[in-house]
Scaffold this motif. Sequence first.
Motif, short mmCIF file in Angstrom:
data_model
loop_
_atom_site.label_atom_id
_atom_site.label_comp_id
_atom_site.label_asym_id
_atom_site.label_seq_id
_atom_site.Cartn_x
_atom_site.Cartn_y
_atom_site.Cartn_z
N LEU A 144 22.48 59.27 42.50
CA LEU A 144 22.19 59.42 41.09
C LEU A 144 23.34 60.12 40.37
CD1 LEU A 144 18.43 60.51 41.14
CD2 LEU A 144 19.35 58.31 40.41
N ILE A 179 14.59 55.89 36.10
CA ILE A 179 13.83 56.16 37.32
C ILE A 179 12.55 55.34 37.30
CG2 ILE A 179 12.69 57.92 38.72
CD1 ILE A 179 15.72 58.26 38.52
N ALA A 190 13.40 63.88 35.01
CA ALA A 190 14.19 62.71 34.61
C ALA A 190 14.77 62.91 33.21
CB ALA A 190 13.32 61.46 34.66
N LEU A 198 12.07 57.47 32.40
CA LEU A 198 11.14 57.33 33.53
C LEU A 198 10.18 56.19 33.24
CD1 LEU A 198 9.76 58.39 36.17
CD2 LEU A 198 8.28 59.77 34.67
#
Length: 348
Positions: free
Chosen positions: A164, A176, A196, A203
């Motif tokens: 990441l 994500i 996130a 997310l």
Amino acid sequence: MSVITPIVEAPGDAAPVSSLIDPFGRSVSYLRVSVTDRCDMRCVYCMAEDMQFLPKRDILSLEELDRLCSAFISRGVKKLRITGGEPLVRRGIEGFFQSLSRHLESGALHELTLTTNGSQLARHAANLAAAGVRRVNVSLDTLDPAKFRIITRWGDFSQVMRGLDAAQDAGIAVKINMVALRGVNDDEIADMLLWAHGRGADLTLIEVMPLGDIDQERASQYLPLTEAESRLSERFALRPIDHRTGGPARYLRVEETGGRLGLITPHTHNFCEACNRVRVTCTGTLYMCLGQEDSADLRAPLRASDSDELLLQTIDAAISRKPKGHDFIIDRQVVPPQLGRHMSVTGG
């Protein structure tokens, strides 16, 4: 890094550009292509631990996959997502992305991206960015390293975190993807959202899909996202927004963080009315709908001739059969999976 030599047709042989329109008037502009059914993890909702993968002779070469993608692009596909299995375990994958980047440079393709578990991102991120990849989806279902190991069976949480970091350092936007699993990670959703958004990533929550035999009962895993959204709304102000990425997610703005929350709900909020997607497996099988078994073999016409005429005819005929939608059901009374093929075979 190996480089694929793209097949370039002579101008006189080029197929005319035309859009792919299904029987319900939807334009198919988004292609998801699996380059392998293999993966370096064994996530409990995706596959069995002792998986039997396809023999290599059944898998399309990267040159064939390049030609197949190019055929779809010639028909008006603007977004191309590379999937697996885990696409970055495929040997020569960087050359494949580099070759496809020519369609970005020409303007025929608007976006080239991928879905990954993140395990190989640290090694590939810089070259993916150089090939024009600007956005990736990373599958990550927990922030607890021990639980991560349980969910993935084989995964290394720290390795994914390095991936990441490498992607974001290379200027690649990260989203994500978190599969919501009742009794497993449903107590972590709020924390995942804060984490996130804190690192500048969106997310997206996903309801578990009823594909393939996974050695577990999916009914016990299934968490309706209506329930997850209700829980989150007790803590956060969630506002619907018009943001679209070309996929099935609907998006909410989280006022407290300023970030976006996506919801992919094949069960509780069918998203088929605006479906613009088809999927091709690593064997060249085209599925017009993730939740239906009807398919078309693209490998045979691909290998039948150096010309794309038969391949394009097969693609056009398949799109003319694209169904209105899927009918996923998760029911404790129905023990077998609704569809026999695994998500890793179809492409994530």
